[in-house]
Design a protein around this motif. Structure first.
Motif, PDB file in Angstrom:
ATOM      1  N   ARG A   1     -36.129   9.339 -13.061  1.00 32.62           N
ATOM      2  CA  ARG A   1     -36.520   8.914 -14.399  1.00 32.62           C
ATOM      3  C   ARG A   1     -37.311   7.601 -14.315  1.00 32.62           C
ATOM      4  N   PRO A   2     -38.123   7.289 -15.343  1.00 34.17           N
ATOM      5  CA  PRO A   2     -38.890   6.037 -15.306  1.00 34.17           C
ATOM      6  C   PRO A   2     -38.013   4.810 -15.055  1.00 34.17           C
ATOM      7  N   GLY A   3     -36.833   4.785 -15.682  1.00 36.36           N
ATOM      8  CA  GLY A   3     -35.942   3.638 -15.503  1.00 36.36           C
ATOM      9  C   GLY A   3     -35.477   3.478 -14.058  1.00 36.36           C
ATOM     10  N   ASP A   4     -35.320   4.609 -13.347  1.00 37.62           N
ATOM     11  CA  ASP A   4     -34.926   4.541 -11.936  1.00 37.62           C
ATOM     12  C   ASP A   4     -36.005   3.842 -11.106  1.00 37.62           C
ATOM     13  N   ILE A   5     -37.273   4.207 -11.381  1.00 35.65           N
ATOM     14  CA  ILE A   5     -38.391   3.625 -10.614  1.00 35.65           C
ATOM     15  C   ILE A   5     -38.528   2.140 -10.929  1.00 35.65           C
ATOM     16  N   LEU A   6     -38.433   1.793 -12.212  1.00 37.85           N
ATOM     17  CA  LEU A   6     -38.551   0.387 -12.598  1.00 37.85           C
ATOM     18  C   LEU A   6     -37.412  -0.428 -11.981  1.00 37.85           C
ATOM     19  N   GLY A   7     -36.205   0.115 -12.017  1.00 41.30           N
ATOM     20  CA  GLY A   7     -35.062  -0.593 -11.439  1.00 41.30           C
ATOM     21  C   GLY A   7     -35.193  -0.779  -9.942  1.00 41.30           C
ATOM     22  N   CYS A   8     -35.692   0.250  -9.269  1.00 35.16           N
ATOM     23  CA  CYS A   8     -35.901   0.168  -7.821  1.00 35.16           C
ATOM     24  C   CYS A   8     -36.893  -0.933  -7.470  1.00 35.16           C
ATOM     25  N   LEU A   9     -38.011  -0.972  -8.208  1.00 37.98           N
ATOM     26  CA  LEU A   9     -39.083  -1.919  -7.881  1.00 37.98           C
ATOM     27  C   LEU A   9     -38.708  -3.359  -8.218  1.00 37.98           C
ATOM     28  N   THR A  10     -37.921  -3.560  -9.285  1.00 41.80           N
ATOM     29  CA  THR A  10     -37.645  -4.927  -9.750  1.00 41.80           C
ATOM     30  C   THR A  10     -36.243  -5.406  -9.350  1.00 41.80           C
ATOM     31  N   GLY A  11     -35.524  -4.578  -8.557  1.00 40.72           N
ATOM     32  CA  GLY A  11     -34.178  -4.961  -8.128  1.00 40.72           C
ATOM     33  C   GLY A  11     -34.202  -6.100  -7.121  1.00 40.72           C
ATOM     34  N   GLU A  12     -33.146  -6.234  -6.359  1.00 41.12           N
ATOM     35  CA  GLU A  12     -32.974  -7.344  -5.416  1.00 41.12           C
ATOM     36  C   GLU A  12     -34.206  -7.528  -4.529  1.00 41.12           C
ATOM     37  N   ASN A  13     -34.736  -8.765  -4.520  1.00 41.23           N
ATOM     38  CA  ASN A  13     -35.942  -9.102  -3.742  1.00 41.23           C
ATOM     39  C   ASN A  13     -37.129  -8.190  -4.069  1.00 41.23           C
ATOM     40  N   GLY A  14     -37.174  -7.744  -5.314  1.00 44.91           N
ATOM     41  CA  GLY A  14     -38.246  -6.830  -5.724  1.00 44.91           C
ATOM     42  C   GLY A  14     -39.424  -7.555  -6.340  1.00 44.91           C
ATOM     43  N   ILE A  15     -40.266  -6.791  -7.024  1.00 46.00           N
ATOM     44  CA  ILE A  15     -41.440  -7.368  -7.680  1.00 46.00           C
ATOM     45  C   ILE A  15     -41.082  -7.663  -9.142  1.00 46.00           C
TER      46      ILE A  15
ATOM     47  N   GLY B   1     -46.940  -1.258 -13.919  1.00 48.82           N
ATOM     48  CA  GLY B   1     -47.711  -0.687 -15.019  1.00 48.82           C
ATOM     49  C   GLY B   1     -47.109   0.626 -15.498  1.00 48.82           C
ATOM     50  N   LYS B   2     -47.982   1.567 -15.838  1.00 50.48           N
ATOM     51  CA  LYS B   2     -47.539   2.842 -16.395  1.00 50.48           C
ATOM     52  C   LYS B   2     -46.797   3.678 -15.354  1.00 50.48           C
ATOM     53  N   ILE B   3     -45.785   4.405 -15.821  1.00 49.11           N
ATOM     54  CA  ILE B   3     -45.012   5.312 -14.969  1.00 49.11           C
ATOM     55  C   ILE B   3     -45.123   6.716 -15.556  1.00 49.11           C
ATOM     56  N   LYS B   4     -45.432   7.692 -14.714  1.00 50.72           N
ATOM     57  CA  LYS B   4     -45.521   9.093 -15.165  1.00 50.72           C
ATOM     58  C   LYS B   4     -44.693   9.962 -14.222  1.00 50.72           C
ATOM     59  N   ILE B   5     -43.852  10.808 -14.808  1.00 52.19           N
ATOM     60  CA  ILE B   5     -42.986  11.695 -14.022  1.00 52.19           C
ATOM     61  C   ILE B   5     -43.405  13.139 -14.278  1.00 52.19           C
TER      62      ILE B   5
END
Length: 468
Positions: free
Chosen positions: A407-421, A427-431
């Motif tokens: 899901r979009p939230g999974d990708i955003l969480g992965c990228l911005t999690g610990e030591n993330g960006i 930007g935009k996320i499409k699944i």
């Protein structure tokens, strides 16, 4: 054919005899006042009359016919009651999404899309379970009809959206065949950006005393600046295009060509000169087309080179600049092209290249604009020694999608999690069913890829790479 003047002020939606559920939904999504095309067409549509609506993309036509067909829909009658035909899969997806939004307050409604370019199997399964509204492309609708999978005997509303483009794309035979499969006693709504003779013929053949609603396709000079440049041969034209792109450095620009061949040629030359380019024309496979549109929409490609036919119906927002590499064949198409920039109150610019053979087209356009058209000076040649800027964003493709429950939230969480960006760097996320796409700031590409491939996405390891 009766005529409606769409210059009268738009009214409030609650002045219409709409079902309470639809009025509640309109209020919840912030739709209070009708656009001109809605104000002029909806009373006739709600009254069951045939309507021809002429208006540019963004005029609100989808809500006009959508509210009409949803208002008379009987949800308890599980039959296909409305058929909406669109020229392309992208437009069909947009229309279906808007209809679903408008239908939020109606329980148990089923809206199904039937388009080419995607596997037939899932569509067959969905059809077996039935639907109230079908949104589809003519070719795929015919495929299902020919195989006996689609029953249109209960259709009481037929919508032809972007009808002029369907005819441009050669769908006349398919449209004729579909018309024979829907009941003669029906409401027919036809929407078109332009009104060529073929549309006139279509309306006379398949519609009963339609109301003609026309929203004038004019654009405020304060919103869209129009510039014109005289060019000699094709080398001059390409040099002019490069100078304009280097001078203005648009984040998103569409360059319109008149043929597929020109589109491919212009895109190749711009790419060789270092610009970030996608090309949109009729020869593309659906997957390639989808990926090019995705890159352009999420700002990881700066320039789209396209034909009018390929670009029609696309939902492109925040477009900084339009370039007419060759002048459009007629004034209406020119107005439609440039209307893609300067939307929603933002500033836009349209740049048109012409030569001595365009005299007749220029004089017609000058009359429409109410001004003289003179060639302006191009930016200085020294710009050709500079490198084009790269887009701020890049697109990452991930080897997992809805079927893997990404899901979009999974990708955003992965990228911005610990030591993330940072969240601002995403930007935009499409699944899609089996792939996901996310735009990230170019400077954090390597870091973002590492976060995904090292097992940080839902605790799993997914392959990921930059979409080029």
């Amino acid at each position: 054919m009766s005529q409606s003047d769409a210059t009268t002020p738009s009214g409030a939606f609650d002045s219409l005899l709409l079902k309470p559920a639809l009025l509640d939904t309109l209020k919840s999504i912030g739709f209070h006042q009708m656009t001109p095309i809605q104000a002029q067409s909806l009373p006739a549509i709600l009254n069951g009359g045939d309507v021809i609506g002429q208006g540019k993309t963004g005029s609100g036509k989808t809500a006009a016919f959508g509210l009409g067909l949803l208002n008379k829909l009987n949800v308890k009658r599980f039959r296909i009651q409305s058929l909406v035909l669109c020229p392309t899969r992208e437009l069909a997806d947009q229309v279906a999404a808007e209809l679903r939004t408008l239908a939020r307050g109606i329980h148990n409604i089923k809206i199904l899309t039937l388009c080419g370019g995607v596997p037939m199997g899932p569509q067959i399964g969905s059809l077996e379970h039935g639907a109230h509204i079908i949104v589809g492309t003519p070719g795929r609708i015919i495929d299902h009809l020919d195989r006996g999978r689609l029953d249109l005997d209960n259709v009481d509303t037929l919508v032809l959206d972007e009808a002029d483009r369907m005819l441009e794309m050669g769908f006349q035979r398919e449209l004729d065949a579909i018309m024979q499969e829907v009941p003669r006693e029906r409401q027919t709504l036809l929407f078109s950006a332009t009104f060529p003779e073929q549309i006139q013929s279509l309306s006379e053949q398949f519609m009963i005393d339609p109301l003609m609603v026309k929203v004038e396709a004019h654009h405020d000079g304060e919103t869209i600046e129009q510039h014109f440049y005289e060019c000699g041969n094709n080398n001059d034209r390409m040099r002019a295009l490069q100078l304009l792109l280097l001078k203005h450095q648009p984040e998103s620009a569409v360059v319109f060509c008149n043929t597929k061949r020109e589109t491919k040629d212009v895109a190749a030359k711009l790419t060789n000169a270092g610009f970030s380019v996608v090309a949109l024309h009729g020869d593309l496979e659906q997957r390639d087309r989808d990926q090019m549109l995705l890159k352009f929409a999420n700002k990881s490609a700066s320039v789209m080179v396209a034909t009018d036919v390929a670009a029609r119906g696309l939902d492109i927002d925040a477009l900084d600049m339009v370039v007419n590499y060759h002048m459009a064949y007629d004034t209406e198409v020119h107005i439609h092209r440039i209307g893609r920039t300067g939307r929603a109150g933002s500033k836009g610019a349209a740049h048109t290249l012409f030569n001595h053979e365009d005299g007749y087209k220029l004089s017609l356009l000058a009359d429409a604009l109410g001004r003289e058209i003179d060639g302006e000076a191009l930016p200085g040649e020294a710009l050709l020694d500079t490198m084009p800027p790269q887009p701020r964003m890049v697109t990452i493709q991930i080897d997992g999608g809805k079927k893997q429950k990404v899901r979009p939230g999974d990708i955003l969480g992965c990228l911005t999690g610990e030591n993330g960006i940072e969240g601002s760097e995403v930007g935009k996320i499409k699944i899609t069913d089996f792939r996901s796409y996310v735009a990230v700031d170019r400077k954090v590409l390597r870091k973002a890829l590492n976060k995904i491939v090292k097992g940080k996405l839902k605790g799993k390891s997914y392959r990921a790479w930059e979409l080029r």
